[in-house]
Design a protein around this motif. Structure first.
Motif, short mmCIF file in Angstrom:
data_model
loop_
_atom_site.label_atom_id
_atom_site.label_comp_id
_atom_site.label_asym_id
_atom_site.label_seq_id
_atom_site.Cartn_x
_atom_site.Cartn_y
_atom_site.Cartn_z
N PRO A 108 19.49 97.99 -24.55
CA PRO A 108 19.45 97.04 -25.67
C PRO A 108 19.01 95.66 -25.21
CG PRO A 108 21.50 98.28 -25.67
CD PRO A 108 20.82 98.59 -24.38
N ALA A 109 18.30 94.95 -26.07
CA ALA A 109 17.82 93.61 -25.75
C ALA A 109 18.37 92.62 -26.77
CB ALA A 109 16.29 93.58 -25.78
N ASP A 110 18.70 91.44 -26.28
CA ASP A 110 19.20 90.38 -27.15
C ASP A 110 18.09 89.45 -27.61
OD1 ASP A 110 21.84 91.26 -27.00
OD2 ASP A 110 22.20 90.14 -25.16
N GLY A 111 17.07 89.29 -26.79
CA GLY A 111 16.01 88.34 -27.09
C GLY A 111 15.01 88.87 -28.11
N PRO A 112 14.02 88.05 -28.42
CA PRO A 112 13.00 88.44 -29.40
C PRO A 112 12.13 89.58 -28.86
CG PRO A 112 12.41 86.37 -28.37
CD PRO A 112 13.78 86.71 -27.87
N ALA A 113 11.55 90.33 -29.77
CA ALA A 113 10.70 91.46 -29.40
C ALA A 113 9.30 90.98 -29.05
CB ALA A 113 10.63 92.45 -30.54
N ASP A 114 8.70 91.63 -28.05
CA ASP A 114 7.30 91.39 -27.70
C ASP A 114 6.38 92.24 -28.58
OD1 ASP A 114 8.02 89.73 -25.47
OD2 ASP A 114 8.49 91.55 -24.36
N LEU A 115 6.85 93.46 -28.87
CA LEU A 115 6.09 94.42 -29.67
C LEU A 115 7.03 95.04 -30.69
CD1 LEU A 115 4.34 96.31 -26.72
CD2 LEU A 115 3.32 94.53 -28.16
N ALA A 116 6.48 95.54 -31.80
CA ALA A 116 7.29 96.22 -32.81
C ALA A 116 6.54 97.44 -33.32
CB ALA A 116 7.61 95.29 -33.98
N CYS A 117 7.28 98.55 -33.54
CA CYS A 117 6.66 99.77 -34.06
C CYS A 117 7.74 100.68 -34.63
CB CYS A 117 5.90 100.50 -32.96
SG CYS A 117 6.93 101.15 -31.63
N GLY A 128 1.09 108.69 -23.60
CA GLY A 128 0.12 108.05 -22.73
C GLY A 128 -1.33 108.37 -23.03
N GLY A 129 -1.61 109.11 -24.10
CA GLY A 129 -2.99 109.45 -24.42
C GLY A 129 -3.68 108.45 -25.33
N THR A 130 -2.92 107.72 -26.10
CA THR A 130 -3.47 106.71 -27.00
C THR A 130 -3.05 105.34 -26.49
OG1 THR A 130 -3.25 108.23 -28.86
CG2 THR A 130 -3.57 105.91 -29.38
N ALA A 136 -2.29 99.30 -32.01
CA ALA A 136 -2.18 97.99 -32.66
C ALA A 136 -3.34 97.77 -33.63
CB ALA A 136 -2.14 96.87 -31.61
N ASP A 137 -4.54 98.17 -33.23
CA ASP A 137 -5.70 98.02 -34.12
C ASP A 137 -5.52 98.83 -35.39
OD1 ASP A 137 -6.90 96.34 -32.30
OD2 ASP A 137 -8.29 97.86 -31.51
N ALA A 138 -4.79 99.95 -35.30
CA ALA A 138 -4.54 100.78 -36.48
C ALA A 138 -3.33 100.29 -37.28
CB ALA A 138 -4.32 102.23 -36.04
N GLY A 139 -2.69 99.22 -36.83
CA GLY A 139 -1.53 98.69 -37.54
C GLY A 139 -0.25 99.44 -37.26
N ARG A 140 -0.24 100.29 -36.25
CA ARG A 140 0.95 101.09 -35.94
C ARG A 140 1.90 100.36 -34.99
NH1 ARG A 140 0.06 106.64 -35.39
NH2 ARG A 140 2.30 106.75 -35.71
#
Length: 168
Positions: A108-117, A128-130, A136-140
């Protein structure tokens, strides 16, 4: 129909394919394998193989920190990912992943997220294939901290593509 080609090393794998492709009275060979299989580079006319991508491998992460900690990463990575999961609320949250080629830790992390999905995109990334940027370009996947995609992206790749992904 060839279900799987497994060999101790690359020269043995190539020898198996040469043997399979030289069988007399064979009109068609059906095979599902990874997109980076050397088969497409062994033949003189790869278009005649009529290779196509098909859905064949799906991953649904059911324990985010355990799954991310169990995987190895191509490069060093230290990233916080915010995951949403409508089916398993215990997967939802912010998770800090620190790892590399020798192993990883995730909790678990307390700080802000770098990425979201959502957990579906995480499953695709996990294989690891995509690439992270393609998702990110697909909005995922959403970049919450500038530069996080470029920093974390190489870590999620691998020297072999996940299999099975293609069919010939």
């Amino acid at each position: 129909m060839v279900q799987e080609v497994v060999a101790a090393n690359v020269p043995a794998r190539l020898a198996l394919w040469r043997m399979l492709l030289s069988l007399d009275l064979t009109r068609r060979l059906d095979y599902r394998g990874p997109v980076d299989d050397p088969l497409l580079r062994l033949v003189d006319e790869p278009r005649r193989l009529e290779a196509r991508l098909v859905d064949a491998l799906w991953v649904r992460v059911v324990d985010v920190p355990a799954a991310l900690a169990a995987r190895r990463y191509a490069t060093e990575v230290d990233v916080t990912i915010e995951v949403t999961d409508e089916l398993l609320p215990e997967n939802a949250g912010r998770w800090r992943l620190r790892g590399g080629p020798d192993g990883a830790r995730c909790g678990p992390a307390d700080g802000p997220a770098d990425l979201a999905c959502d957990v579906r995109a995480l499953g695709e990334l996990y294989l690891g294939g995509t690439g992270l940027t393609a998702l990110a370009d697909a909005g995922r996947i959403v970049e919450r901290r500038a530069g996080a995609l470029a920093a974390a992206g190489p870590a999620f790749t691998w020297h072999r593509a996940p299999a099975p992904m293609g069919t010939f």
